[in-house]
Scaffold this motif. Structure first.
Motif, mmCIF file in Angstrom:
data_model
loop_
_atom_site.group_PDB
_atom_site.id
_atom_site.type_symbol
_atom_site.label_atom_id
_atom_site.label_comp_id
_atom_site.label_asym_id
_atom_site.label_seq_id
_atom_site.Cartn_x
_atom_site.Cartn_y
_atom_site.Cartn_z
ATOM 1 N N PRO A 212 19.697 0.824 1.942
ATOM 2 C CA PRO A 212 19.643 -0.705 1.643
ATOM 3 C C PRO A 212 21.053 -1.211 0.301
ATOM 4 N N GLU A 213 21.199 0.073 -0.383
ATOM 5 C CA GLU A 213 22.300 0.230 -1.296
ATOM 6 C C GLU A 213 23.883 -0.485 -0.628
ATOM 7 N N ASP A 214 24.311 0.192 0.261
ATOM 8 C CA ASP A 214 25.343 0.274 1.203
ATOM 9 C C ASP A 214 25.848 -0.576 1.672
ATOM 10 N N ALA A 215 27.117 -1.302 1.877
ATOM 11 C CA ALA A 215 27.800 -2.428 2.542
ATOM 12 C C ALA A 215 26.666 -2.968 3.812
ATOM 13 N N LEU A 216 27.057 -4.194 3.777
ATOM 14 C CA LEU A 216 26.491 -4.421 5.125
ATOM 15 C C LEU A 216 27.009 -5.097 5.636
ATOM 16 N N GLN A 217 27.420 -4.739 7.322
ATOM 17 C CA GLN A 217 29.156 -5.592 8.163
ATOM 18 C C GLN A 217 28.178 -6.727 8.547
ATOM 19 N N ASP A 218 29.119 -7.996 9.105
ATOM 20 C CA ASP A 218 28.954 -9.174 9.687
ATOM 21 C C ASP A 218 28.217 -8.866 11.041
ATOM 22 N N PRO A 219 27.571 -9.504 11.596
ATOM 23 C CA PRO A 219 26.898 -8.989 12.389
ATOM 24 C C PRO A 219 28.246 -9.863 13.946
ATOM 25 N N ILE A 220 27.445 -9.367 15.326
ATOM 26 C CA ILE A 220 28.780 -9.505 16.482
ATOM 27 C C ILE A 220 27.637 -11.264 16.310
ATOM 28 N N VAL A 221 27.882 -12.146 16.777
ATOM 29 C CA VAL A 221 27.205 -13.448 17.212
ATOM 30 C C VAL A 221 27.438 -13.672 18.823
ATOM 31 N N LEU A 222 26.550 -14.402 18.777
ATOM 32 C CA LEU A 222 26.168 -14.311 20.365
ATOM 33 C C LEU A 222 25.762 -16.002 20.234
ATOM 34 N N LYS A 223 26.398 -16.959 20.925
ATOM 35 C CA LYS A 223 26.755 -18.382 20.958
ATOM 36 C C LYS A 223 25.828 -18.665 22.276
ATOM 37 N N VAL A 235 16.554 -19.175 20.799
ATOM 38 C CA VAL A 235 16.830 -18.347 21.538
ATOM 39 C C VAL A 235 14.614 -17.908 21.387
ATOM 40 N N THR A 236 14.323 -17.836 22.093
ATOM 41 C CA THR A 236 12.969 -17.711 22.110
ATOM 42 C C THR A 236 13.065 -16.268 22.416
ATOM 43 N N ALA A 237 13.209 -15.525 23.573
ATOM 44 C CA ALA A 237 13.076 -14.189 23.648
ATOM 45 C C ALA A 237 14.003 -13.441 24.155
ATOM 46 N N MET A 238 13.861 -12.285 23.732
ATOM 47 C CA MET A 238 14.826 -10.814 23.785
ATOM 48 C C MET A 238 14.435 -9.477 23.915
ATOM 49 N N ASP A 239 15.349 -8.979 24.837
ATOM 50 C CA ASP A 239 15.419 -7.607 24.937
ATOM 51 C C ASP A 239 16.294 -6.359 25.508
ATOM 52 N N TRP A 240 16.174 -5.146 25.063
ATOM 53 C CA TRP A 240 17.414 -4.670 25.090
ATOM 54 C C TRP A 240 16.478 -3.660 26.173
ATOM 55 N N ASN A 241 17.919 -3.811 27.496
ATOM 56 C CA ASN A 241 17.816 -2.002 28.386
ATOM 57 C C ASN A 241 16.958 -1.078 27.607
ATOM 58 N N ALA A 242 16.395 -0.626 28.440
ATOM 59 C CA ALA A 242 15.976 1.139 27.863
ATOM 60 C C ALA A 242 16.813 1.674 27.092
ATOM 61 N N ALA A 243 18.180 2.241 27.789
ATOM 62 C CA ALA A 243 19.429 2.555 27.935
ATOM 63 C C ALA A 243 20.358 2.154 25.971
ATOM 64 N N GLY A 244 19.680 0.956 25.590
ATOM 65 C CA GLY A 244 20.211 -0.124 25.320
ATOM 66 C C GLY A 244 21.450 -0.173 24.906
ATOM 67 N N THR A 245 22.213 0.206 26.060
ATOM 68 C CA THR A 245 23.386 -1.039 26.088
ATOM 69 C C THR A 245 23.373 -2.133 26.459
ATOM 70 N N LEU A 246 22.653 -3.274 27.063
ATOM 71 C CA LEU A 246 22.027 -4.201 26.735
ATOM 72 C C LEU A 246 21.524 -4.775 26.870
ATOM 73 N N GLN A 261 26.679 -4.454 23.655
ATOM 74 C CA GLN A 261 26.451 -4.293 22.346
ATOM 75 C C GLN A 261 27.450 -4.711 21.602
ATOM 76 N N LYS A 262 29.145 -5.128 22.361
ATOM 77 C CA LYS A 262 30.285 -5.846 21.577
ATOM 78 C C LYS A 262 30.017 -7.077 21.771
ATOM 79 N N GLY A 263 28.766 -7.868 22.517
ATOM 80 C CA GLY A 263 28.689 -9.270 22.614
ATOM 81 C C GLY A 263 29.730 -9.839 23.486
ATOM 82 N N GLN A 264 29.870 -8.933 24.099
ATOM 83 C CA GLN A 264 30.617 -9.680 25.246
ATOM 84 C C GLN A 264 29.014 -10.923 26.637
ATOM 85 N N LEU A 265 29.182 -12.053 26.723
ATOM 86 C CA LEU A 265 28.237 -12.609 28.004
ATOM 87 C C LEU A 265 29.226 -11.624 29.161
#
Length: 518
Positions: A212-223, A235-246, A261-265
């Motif tokens: 918890p004391e470590d620095a927090l990186q800026d998030p990737i914002v999905l507009k 934003v009403t719902a969200m879910d990762w695919n099983a592989a965690g890639t999308l 994961q990098k925020g590309q649509l």
């Protein structure tokens, strides 16, 4: 006021040029001879065609939804440029005010919470009136008190176990959203990657530090850019695919999106004609299932982003969805019904009709043998595909059952299959799915319980409430072992893959990530 075909052609030509369609624009120019027009040097602002269409949509929205007497017609469906508009107004309920906009996560919770508080006030008023009447009927001589002598009906209060408070030093507050945070989801492959969705028209992907004391990186914002006529930006719902890639997100404008994961649509999926309330990937990752206010579910092909199949079996908003396997799924609705459908088949495989009110949540058990459902009719039910009636009708709650979760379970385990149900009666109950018995009643919250989640081993359960608290319970005996006091109501909780962190969505626009030492 008049519009000529020459003016329209010129605006289209300008649009093609501005959008980079050079060859198409050249062909269009030669076909329409617009280069010979007197308008060719007209001073027209950039984006004029789109601007005019936007204004036309706004006027159409007003025209469709204002009555002759000037009153506004209630409608939850957005007005689209293509296709007919259908007003989506759910059937009026006598139990509560429909002005809350049925189906949306926040509105459904707030509306039901208000209904519960109203009913509690009425109950207290009746009780107080009965007590007053009883006091009036009493003989004054009977009113005798002896100081220091317990009455025969006195019950000793059981000792309350000590609950350890999660200190602020073990929690990280994630700031950046500018509106309430409704949904969150840990990445199933990376225990430090967390996604969140808010009413500010954004989702965010956070990299959570190990300490918890470590620095927090800026998030990737999905507009998420809302539809022109929709003021709601949730934003009403969200879910990762099983592989965690999308990451897939559902939005109030009726559109679903797939992000990397990098925020590309990756894909924008548009076919619903009302807000999306539920969204789930199948395990294989080739389909996404969405449920909407427009009464339909859509199965999307994740490789192309195209709709593979749309089912319109419900007569009310679809409130929840869940996959049984890679092609079979269940849906629940405000119409009180549950349907089981299969990709490639238009007719439902099964319909369950035992509930008497909205069905808020459905969950298949880890082995796919049972389907659990929770409803506004104060009950949870356990169903099987082998029969039409419910296997067990769980009736102990005294208010709406809003959320539920199955504990992880191995097929070789001799332990009972446990279902947790969260209710607006402020309690959580643990049930044995094999017998229908209530094993534990978890009562520590002082307001409705919105959310429940088991840790990866099924040994602990996290619960969240608008009373600002997150409680963590030991499943085997129902004892609360940890608690966290936040600065706003808790909409949703979720454990990470390692089971050492709990994320919570907070009504003040933040997320809290608690490092849990059990």
């Amino acid at each position: 006021m008049s519009v000529t075909s020459e003016e329209i052609n010129y605006l289209i030509f300008r649009y093609l040029q501005e959008s980079g369609f050079v060859h198409t624009g050249f062909a269009f120019q030669n076909e329409t001879h617009i280069h010979k027009s007197e308008l060719k040097n007209a001073n027209v602002q950039q984006g004029a065609l789109v601007n005019i269409l936007q204004k036309g949509l706004q006027y159409t929205d007003l025209e469709l939804h204002v009555n002759e007497d000037g009153s506004e017609r209630e409608c939850n469906g957005p007005v689209a440029l293509i296709g007919p508009h259908r007003c989506d107004k759910l059937a009026k309920k006598t139990r509560r005010d429909e002005s809350m906009g049925r189906g949306h996560k926040r509105d459904r919770k707030d509306g039901k919470k208000g209904h519960r508080q109203l009913r509690d006030r009425e109950k207290r008023a009746r009780t107080e009136a009965e007590e007053d009447e009883s006091m009036m009927d009493m003989d004054p001589a009977d009113d005798v008190s002896v100081v220091g002598t317990p009455t025969a009906t006195a019950v000793e209060t059981p000792e309350v176990p000590e609950v350890k408070i999660i200190p602020a030093s073990d929690a990280i507050t994630l700031k950046g959203h500018t509106a309430d945070v409704f949904v969150c989801s840990w990445n199933p492959a990376s225990p430090s990657l967390l996604a969140s969705g808010s009413g500010d028209a954004t989702a965010r992907i956070w990299q959570i530090p190990t300490n918890p004391e470590d620095a927090l990186q800026d998030p990737i914002v999905l507009k998420h850019l809302p539809a022109l006529t929709d003021n709601n930006k949730d934003v009403t719902a969200m879910d990762w695919n099983a592989a965690g890639t999308l990451l897939a997100t559902g939005f109030y404008d009726g559109q679903a999106r797939i992000w990397t994961q990098k925020g590309q649509l990756r894909h924008l999926m548009s076919q619903h004609r009302g807000p999306i309330f539920a969204l789930k990937w199948n395990k294989k990752g080739n389909y996404i299932l969405t449920g909407s206010l427009d009464h339909t579910t859509i199965v999307w092909d994740t490789a192309t982003g195209e709709a593979k199949q749309q089912h319109e079996v419900h007569t009310g908003a679809v409130l929840d969805v869940d996959w049984l396997d890679n092609s079979t799924f269940a849906t629940s609705s405000s119409d009180g019904k549950i349907y089981v459908c299969k990709v490639g088949t238009q007719e439902p495989l099964k319909v369950f009709t035992g509930h008497e009110d909205e069905v808020n949540a459905i969950r298949w058990d880890p082995h796919g043998e049972y389907l659990a459902s929770g409803s506004d009719d104060f009950t949870a039910k356990i169903w099987s595909m082998d029969q039409d009636n419910c296997v067990f009708n769980l009736t102990a709650h005294e208010d709406a059952v809003y959320d539920m979760a199955w504990a992880p379970h191995s097929k070789t385990s001799k332990e009972p299959r446990i279902l947790a149900t969260a209710s607006f009666d402020t309690s959580v109950r643990l049930w044995d799915a094999g017998t229908g018995d209530c094993l534990r009643v978890l009562s520590r919250h002082i307001e409705a319980v919105y959310t429940v989640a088991f840790n990866p081993t099924g040994t602990y359960l996290a619960t969240g409430s608008p009373d600002h608290t997150i409680n963590i319970w030991r499943v085997r005996d129902g004892v609360p072992v940890k608690t966290y006091q936040g600065e706003g109501g808790i909409f949703e909780v979720d454990w990470n893959k390692s089971g050492d962190k709990v994320a919570a969505c907070v009504a003040n626009g933040t997320l809290v990530v608690a490092h849990v030492k059990l």
